[in-house]
Design a protein around this motif. Structure first.
Motif, PDB file in Angstrom:
ATOM      1  N   ALA A 199      35.748  48.710  41.405  1.00 53.62           N
ATOM      2  CA  ALA A 199      35.731  48.483  42.854  1.00 53.62           C
ATOM      3  C   ALA A 199      35.105  47.125  43.168  1.00 53.62           C
ATOM      4  CB  ALA A 199      34.959  49.601  43.558  1.00 53.62           C
ATOM      5  N   THR A 200      34.039  46.795  42.480  1.00 52.61           N
ATOM      6  CA  THR A 200      33.373  45.516  42.706  1.00 52.61           C
ATOM      7  C   THR A 200      34.270  44.360  42.295  1.00 52.61           C
ATOM      8  OG1 THR A 200      31.234  46.571  42.366  1.00 52.61           O
ATOM      9  CG2 THR A 200      31.295  44.173  42.213  1.00 52.61           C
ATOM     10  N   ARG A 201      34.955  44.497  41.178  1.00 51.97           N
ATOM     11  CA  ARG A 201      35.882  43.443  40.734  1.00 51.97           C
ATOM     12  C   ARG A 201      36.934  43.173  41.806  1.00 51.97           C
ATOM     13  NH1 ARG A 201      38.583  44.890  35.346  1.00 51.97           N
ATOM     14  NH2 ARG A 201      39.435  42.848  35.687  1.00 51.97           N
ATOM     15  N   GLU A 202      37.518  44.233  42.311  1.00 49.40           N
ATOM     16  CA  GLU A 202      38.563  44.100  43.328  1.00 49.40           C
ATOM     17  C   GLU A 202      38.013  43.443  44.599  1.00 49.40           C
ATOM     18  OE1 GLU A 202      42.360  44.200  44.743  1.00 49.40           O
ATOM     19  OE2 GLU A 202      41.729  44.711  42.709  1.00 49.40           O
ATOM     20  N   LEU A 203      36.862  43.894  45.033  1.00 51.16           N
ATOM     21  CA  LEU A 203      36.273  43.346  46.257  1.00 51.16           C
ATOM     22  C   LEU A 203      35.825  41.896  46.076  1.00 51.16           C
ATOM     23  CD1 LEU A 203      34.324  46.509  47.405  1.00 51.16           C
ATOM     24  CD2 LEU A 203      36.282  45.452  48.576  1.00 51.16           C
ATOM     25  N   LEU A 204      35.300  41.561  44.918  1.00 53.00           N
ATOM     26  CA  LEU A 204      34.921  40.169  44.669  1.00 53.00           C
ATOM     27  C   LEU A 204      36.143  39.271  44.726  1.00 53.00           C
ATOM     28  CD1 LEU A 204      32.318  40.473  41.754  1.00 53.00           C
ATOM     29  CD2 LEU A 204      31.867  39.813  44.135  1.00 53.00           C
ATOM     30  N   TRP A 205      37.247  39.732  44.185  1.00 54.29           N
ATOM     31  CA  TRP A 205      38.478  38.946  44.191  1.00 54.29           C
ATOM     32  C   TRP A 205      39.000  38.783  45.621  1.00 54.29           C
ATOM     33  CZ3 TRP A 205      43.343  40.361  40.790  1.00 54.29           C
ATOM     34  CH2 TRP A 205      44.172  39.242  40.686  1.00 54.29           C
TER      35      TRP A 205
END
Length: 189
Positions: A10-16
């Motif tokens: 989830a964090t990876r997606e939101l950071l992107w």
């Protein structure tokens, strides 16, 4: 998928999508489908979770680029394969985009996976260009480190141009231009 993995993904997606500044712990929890207690049970806080996400994203990017750069073919063919590989151009680079995030740039710990990935890519490209020079594939006088920097700049700049225009055509044009300049047999000026 385990709770820590869901949080990291989830964090990876939101950071992107949003960058570090635009990614709140609450958004991470909602995206991962977990409560605040679960998040803080597995991670000390947003910086800790962001670091885990950055490390995973950087590793995936190196693996994807390495599979093409270490593949078969001449130096030009491998650089071409890297430049032409499938990308979500309009989303930009999940690692390179973070260089524009002030909180990532300010934090040596969060910036480290970004720096390491870009340094790895430049070093790998430098080696490939040197292989091409040694094989007589590229015209003499090319400086491998400068060509590697140009390849990385073309990809990252191509993302910016594509996002600004809303079309991958700008990225594709930049890549084609660089490949034309690198093509074996291109005359020097």
């Amino acid at each position: 998928m385990s709770t820590p993995d869901r949080l990291v993904e989830a964090t990876r997606e939101l950071l992107w999508e949003r960058g570090y500044v635009g990614t709140s712990p609450r958004a991470i929890q909602q995206q991962a489908g977990v409560g605040q207690g679960s998040m803080y049970h597995h991670f000390a806080g947003k910086p800790d979770l962001a670091l885990a996400a950055l490390v995973r994203t950087a590793a995936e990017l190196r693996e994807a680029a390495g599979s093409v750069l270490d593949g078969p073919g001449s130096a030009y063919e491998r650089i071409s394969a890297y430049l032409l590989r499938e990308r979500d151009v309009l989303r930009g680079c999940p690692v390179g985009r973070l260089t524009m995030d002030p909180e990532i740039v300010k934090s040596g710990e969060l910036r480290a996976p970004v720096e390491e990935t870009i340094a790895w890519l430049r070093a790998r490209l430098t080696g490939i260009v040197q292989e091409g020079l040694d094989a007589g594939e590229f015209r003499p006088g090319l400086v491998p480190e400068e060509i590697a920097a140009t390849v990385v700049a073309t990809v990252q700049g191509g993302y910016v141009l594509a996002r600004a225009s809303g079309s991958p055509a700008a990225f594709d044009s930049a890549v084609r231009g660089l490949l034309a300049l690198l093509a074996p047999g291109t005359p020097t000026t």
